[in-house]
Design a protein around this motif. Structure first.
Motif, mmCIF file in Angstrom:
data_model
loop_
_atom_site.group_PDB
_atom_site.id
_atom_site.type_symbol
_atom_site.label_atom_id
_atom_site.label_comp_id
_atom_site.label_asym_id
_atom_site.label_seq_id
_atom_site.Cartn_x
_atom_site.Cartn_y
_atom_site.Cartn_z
ATOM 1 N N TYR A 130 0.828 -1.203 0.000
ATOM 2 C CA TYR A 130 0.000 0.000 0.000
ATOM 3 C C TYR A 130 0.871 1.265 0.000
ATOM 4 C CZ TYR A 130 -3.339 3.556 1.488
ATOM 5 O OH TYR A 130 -4.112 4.689 1.569
ATOM 6 N N SER B 170 -10.095 3.575 -6.092
ATOM 7 C CA SER B 170 -10.943 2.447 -5.688
ATOM 8 C C SER B 170 -10.100 1.313 -5.110
ATOM 9 C CB SER B 170 -11.752 1.935 -6.880
ATOM 10 O OG SER B 170 -10.893 1.517 -7.932
ATOM 11 N N VAL B 171 -8.893 1.114 -5.679
ATOM 12 C CA VAL B 171 -7.995 0.073 -5.169
ATOM 13 C C VAL B 171 -7.482 0.451 -3.785
ATOM 14 C CG1 VAL B 171 -5.824 -1.161 -5.551
ATOM 15 C CG2 VAL B 171 -7.306 -0.628 -7.489
ATOM 16 N N PHE C 56 -10.230 -0.149 -1.296
ATOM 17 C CA PHE C 56 -10.375 -1.579 -1.024
ATOM 18 C C PHE C 56 -9.294 -2.074 -0.070
ATOM 19 C CE2 PHE C 56 -9.025 -5.932 -1.989
ATOM 20 C CZ PHE C 56 -10.199 -6.612 -1.726
ATOM 21 N N ILE D 218 -9.973 -0.902 3.496
ATOM 22 C CA ILE D 218 -11.030 -1.713 4.109
ATOM 23 C C ILE D 218 -10.498 -3.091 4.489
ATOM 24 C CG2 ILE D 218 -13.246 -2.856 3.681
ATOM 25 C CD1 ILE D 218 -13.973 -0.464 1.898
ATOM 26 N N TRP D 219 -9.720 -3.696 3.587
ATOM 27 C CA TRP D 219 -9.155 -5.020 3.863
ATOM 28 C C TRP D 219 -8.216 -4.981 5.060
ATOM 29 C CZ3 TRP D 219 -4.713 -7.723 4.512
ATOM 30 C CH2 TRP D 219 -4.795 -9.121 4.420
#
Length: 199
Positions: free
Chosen positions: A66, A75-76, A79, A82-83
């Motif tokens: 990240y 959007s990635v 995601f 959130i993960w």
């Protein structure tokens, strides 16, 4: 002297009562002490450690990517955030269970009219206090084998599944995690006997 020492040791041992493989009660110097060890299964503990290790490595890899990967779409990124939140929550849960299985124990003792209760991990943990004269409804918690929540709470992979309860100032207090019916009822008998004697 040796004879006197032996007599003292025997006298001390007579105050200790083992209940099952995980519980012991000590009555000494007018103090009631109960220790309950967590469920022990070496194979499952090893599997829990492997699960924790794999989960930790997986989360660290995503976290590093990240911060190192560039030009990620919004959007990635969302995601991944959130993960990582999901990962951190279960990382804490798995680590907590592993530490409990390895180093934890429940401690309950009654001294000078006060009940003390502690989730001890490496002899550390918050101690809760309850006035002995203000407790009521000391009772056994029954299980329903058809209830998923009850079955899950008694599984090796979680911390919980208390089998004994009492009420103190309107608040329900539970202890005796994942005890068998037989062990929980034996503890309850000893505890009630002591409490009644002190009232």
């Amino acid at each position: 002297k040796a004879s006197t020492s032996l007599k003292c040791n025997i006298s001390h041992m007579e105050n200790i009562k083992a209940i099952g493989k995980r519980c012991s009660i000590l009555l000494k110097d007018n103090v009631f002490s109960l220790v309950i060890l967590p469920t022990d299964d070496k194979r499952k503990t090893w599997l829990l450690f492997l699960w924790l290790l794999a989960w930790t490595v997986g989360g660290v890899i995503v976290l590093v990517n990240y911060f190192t990967l560039k030009d990620l779409q919004q959007s990635v990124k969302l995601f991944m955030i959130i993960w990582l939140g999901f990962w951190a929550y279960f990382e804490f849960k798995i680590f907590r269970v592993f530490m409990w299985k390895q180093f934890g124990k429940e401690k309950l003792w009654i001294k000078n009219g006060t009940i003390y209760y502690q989730h001890s991990v490496n002899n550390k943990g918050k101690i809760k206090e309850f006035d002995l004269n203000l407790i009521s409804d000391l009772d056994f918690i029954s299980l329903d084998n058809r209830n998923f929540a009850d079955v899950f709470a008694q599984s090796f992979w979680v911390k919980g599944g208390e089998r004994i309860k009492f009420t103190s100032q309107g608040k329900e207090v539970k202890f005796g995690m994942q005890l068998s019916d037989e062990d929980a009822k034996k503890i309850l008998v000893e505890l009630k006997r002591y409490v009644l004697a002190k009232r």
